[in-house]
Design a protein around this motif. Structure first.
Motif: not given
Length: 129
Positions: A63-66, A69-71, A75-78
């Motif tokens: 689940a981590a990579k998708p 990538k989506a964030l 343009g959403i900061p983690f």
């Protein structure tokens, strides 16, 4: 009392992440404990070496990579890091080759900027006024 001890950011390469977070951002390595194919690898602010640790978490979970990538795609900061002066920090980091997706922007009570951490994340810097 509950307190924040460790938070994490998913990274695609722990060695590359450690280099970026220490050499560019200025964090210091706190723990590097081998755990098989990866490490329990944390960094801390030199201003508070016994404070909150940032775990450079391998993004091996399916689940981590998708998620990353989506964030990033939106343009959403983690996550967000506080700095005393966003404008000065942006200039310092640009001088070290850090790429920004958003230069310093005054948003009323806060000034923010967003950069690419080279490990698949956008990270926001913020200064409260």
């Amino acid at each position: 009392m509950i307190r924040i001890n460790i938070t994490s950011v998913f990274v695609d390469d722990q060695a590359k992440a450690l280099d970026f977070y220490t050499e560019k951002l200025g964090f210091i390595k706190k723990h590097d404990v081998p755990t098989g194919g990866a490490s329990w690898l944390t960094v801390v602010s030199p201003a508070d070496p016994d404070g909150v640790e940032l775990l450079l978490e391998p993004d091996g979970h399916p689940a981590a990579k998708p998620f990353k990538k989506a964030l990033a795609g939106d343009g959403i900061p983690f996550t967000q890091f506080a700095v005393d002066d966003v404008h000065a920090e942006v200039e310092r980091l640009k001088g070290l080759g850090v790429e920004f997706t958003q230069d310093a922007v005054d948003m009323g009570p806060v000034v923010t900027a967003v950069f690419d951490d080279t490990c698949g994340n956008l990270i926001q810097l913020a200064t409260m006024k």
